[in-house]
Design a protein around this motif. Structure first.
Motif, PDB file in Angstrom:
ATOM      1  N   ALA A  75       0.830  -1.008  -0.132  1.00  0.00           N
ATOM      2  CA  ALA A  75      -0.081   0.096   0.136  1.00  0.00           C
ATOM      3  C   ALA A  75       0.695   1.160   0.235  1.00  0.00           C
ATOM      4  CB  ALA A  75      -0.758  -0.089   1.272  1.00  0.00           C
ATOM      5  N   ALA A  76       1.936   1.267   0.808  1.00  0.00           N
ATOM      6  CA  ALA A  76       2.751   2.390   0.988  1.00  0.00           C
ATOM      7  C   ALA A  76       3.384   3.049  -0.475  1.00  0.00           C
ATOM      8  CB  ALA A  76       3.709   2.081   1.976  1.00  0.00           C
ATOM      9  N   PRO A  77       4.138   2.088  -0.941  1.00  0.00           N
ATOM     10  CA  PRO A  77       4.794   2.572  -2.295  1.00  0.00           C
ATOM     11  C   PRO A  77       3.770   2.737  -3.385  1.00  0.00           C
ATOM     12  CG  PRO A  77       5.283   0.135  -1.838  1.00  0.00           C
ATOM     13  CD  PRO A  77       4.511   0.792  -0.679  1.00  0.00           C
ATOM     14  N   LEU A  78       2.688   1.925  -3.515  1.00  0.00           N
ATOM     15  CA  LEU A  78       1.707   2.057  -4.589  1.00  0.00           C
ATOM     16  C   LEU A  78       0.868   3.440  -4.316  1.00  0.00           C
ATOM     17  CD1 LEU A  78       0.230   0.542  -6.606  1.00  0.00           C
ATOM     18  CD2 LEU A  78      -1.505  -0.303  -5.236  1.00  0.00           C
ATOM     19  N   ALA A  79       0.790   3.961  -2.850  1.00  0.00           N
ATOM     20  CA  ALA A  79       0.049   5.197  -2.650  1.00  0.00           C
ATOM     21  C   ALA A  79       0.962   6.300  -3.339  1.00  0.00           C
ATOM     22  CB  ALA A  79      -0.093   5.385  -1.271  1.00  0.00           C
ATOM     23  N   VAL A  80       2.087   6.277  -3.055  1.00  0.00           N
ATOM     24  CA  VAL A  80       3.146   7.311  -3.425  1.00  0.00           C
ATOM     25  C   VAL A  80       3.214   7.485  -4.951  1.00  0.00           C
ATOM     26  CG1 VAL A  80       5.557   8.334  -3.219  1.00  0.00           C
ATOM     27  CG2 VAL A  80       4.391   7.549  -1.060  1.00  0.00           C
ATOM     28  N   GLY A  81       3.658   6.413  -5.362  1.00  0.00           N
ATOM     29  CA  GLY A  81       3.453   6.340  -6.980  1.00  0.00           C
ATOM     30  C   GLY A  81       2.293   6.707  -7.695  1.00  0.00           C
ATOM     31  N   LEU A  82       1.034   6.302  -7.256  1.00  0.00           N
ATOM     32  CA  LEU A  82       0.075   6.657  -7.937  1.00  0.00           C
ATOM     33  C   LEU A  82      -0.643   7.962  -7.446  1.00  0.00           C
ATOM     34  CD1 LEU A  82      -2.324   3.545  -7.269  1.00  0.00           C
ATOM     35  CD2 LEU A  82      -1.470   4.268  -9.344  1.00  0.00           C
ATOM     36  N   ALA A  83      -0.182   8.551  -6.311  1.00  0.00           N
ATOM     37  CA  ALA A  83      -0.272  10.034  -5.988  1.00  0.00           C
ATOM     38  C   ALA A  83       0.336  10.879  -6.852  1.00  0.00           C
ATOM     39  CB  ALA A  83       0.055  10.355  -4.683  1.00  0.00           C
TER      40      ALA A  83
END
Length: 385
Positions: free
Chosen positions: A112-120
């Motif tokens: 969730a953490a890396p996915l959140a930053v990349g998608l943001a």
């Protein structure tokens, strides 16, 4: 180790990093540093008080950590494209929503953490609202497993208050915020034409292909000012002795009108400095002086009157002028050989002078500066800029 020793070592370490190009040098005054620091504190205080008043149930004074980074941008670099109201508000809010959704649907925090930053970041690029604190906001939301309503309160609420406080504070302290972007930035007043076009700058930015923390319009205007400053610096170093015409073409006080007129006609010049026996300036004789004594107010018969003025009468006593000393202009604009050329520009542009004699310390004529000399100097300066 004492505190002064530790501070001295830290300062030496920073200087070492700066010398190695690892630390950017400060380009702002202490006053601006204080203005930005105070503004950031005021913005966070107002956001906290507002959030506590509108949503008293929020923990930690109604603030989230990324708001500190938003305050840095809004108050310390209000001209940055990343600090403008739309990137700040939309960037933080969208990132918080993305982080909350990733926490809900990704399941594992490690995903969730890396996915959140990349998608943001991808969403901020797509919505043209790139805002660095948005990455932190997305990460915070993903790690905390918050509800999507977190994007509205406290994130949207806090960001809106900080932006509104930034608008008021920056304007009260003389900073433009929001920072308007002119469609066609004007060149600095009096600047020479730049040697790059808008298309040239666009091509350079396309080749660089990286995000710059400065708008394209501001960058173009900054380059124009830098080029103008270089031009002014180079032109400002020129002195009269560097561009004057030498040796000077002068005539003595007793030179006949016929000789002076013939000399001006042959050399295609419109003025001759008049000197005494010691070569000191006594006046200047111009085409206008000849015309004035030939009564140029009346066009009819002007040529005949001018020929009559120049031709010697052969009489020993008459009222007609015979030498340049009798028709010359005695009040002469002069310049010393060491005088800066930039100081003479008003004389040529505003006062309408065409020829300025250049004198040495003994008031002897050592050269003449004409409009042609000035234009040649300007041309050389522009080419070398």
């Amino acid at each position: 180790m004492t505190r002064p020793d530790l501070l001295a070592r830290l300062q030496a370490l920073v200087r070492g990093f700066a010398a190695a190009g690892l630390v950017a040098g400060s380009r702002v005054s202490p006053r601006e540093m204080g203005r930005a620091a105070l503004g950031s504190a005021v913005g966070i205080l107002v956001a906290s008080l507002t959030a506590h008043a509108l949503a008293p149930g929020l923990p930690a004074l109604g603030l989230v950590a990324p708001m500190g980074a938003t305050a840095v941008l809004v108050f310390a670099v209000p001209a940055s494209p990343l600090a403008q109201p739309w990137p700040a508000v939309a960037g933080n809010t969208v990132s918080a929503l993305v982080g909350a959704l990733c926490a809900r649907f990704a399941g594992d925090l490690g995903l969730a953490a890396p996915l959140a930053v990349g998608l943001a970041i991808a969403c901020m690029f797509a919505l043209r609202c790139l805002h660095p604190p948005g990455g932190a906001t997305a990460l915070l939301a993903a790690l905390s497993g918050v509800d999507p309503g977190f994007a509205l309160s406290p994130v949207l609420l806090d960001t809106l208050v900080i932006v509104l406080a930034g608008v008021a504070y920056n304007r009260l302290t003389g900073r433009a915020y929001p920072h308007a972007l002119p469609l066609h930035p004007a060149q600095p007043a009096g600047a020479a034409p730049t040697r790059f076009s808008t298309a040239d700058l666009d091509a350079a930015l396309a080749h660089y292909d990286q995000v710059l923390d400065i708008s394209r319009q501001d960058l173009e205007q900054l380059l124009q000012f830098a080029e103008a400053a270089a031009y002014e610096r180079k032109f400002g170093e020129l002195r009269c002795r560097d561009i004057m015409s030498t040796p000077p073409l002068t005539v003595p006080f007793g030179c006949t009108l016929a000789e002076a007129w013939e000399l001006m006609r042959e050399r295609r010049i419109k003025a001759l400095p008049v000197t005494d026996r010691a070569q000191r300036i006594a006046g200047i004789v111009t085409v206008a002086d000849f015309m004035k004594h030939a009564d140029f107010q009346s066009i009819d018969g002007l040529g005949a009157r001018l020929r009559g003025l120049i031709r010697a009468s052969g009489l020993t006593h008459d009222d007609k002028p015979h030498v340049v000393g009798q028709i010359m202009t005695r009040q002469v604009r002069i310049a010393s050989a060491d005088r800066y050329i930039s100081e003479l520009l008003p004389l040529f542009s505003d006062a309408g002078h065409h020829h300025i004699p250049v004198l040495d310390a003994e008031r002897r004529v050592v050269g003449v500066i004409t409009q042609s000399d000035l234009i040649r100097a300007l041309h050389r300066t522009v080419k070398a800029a």
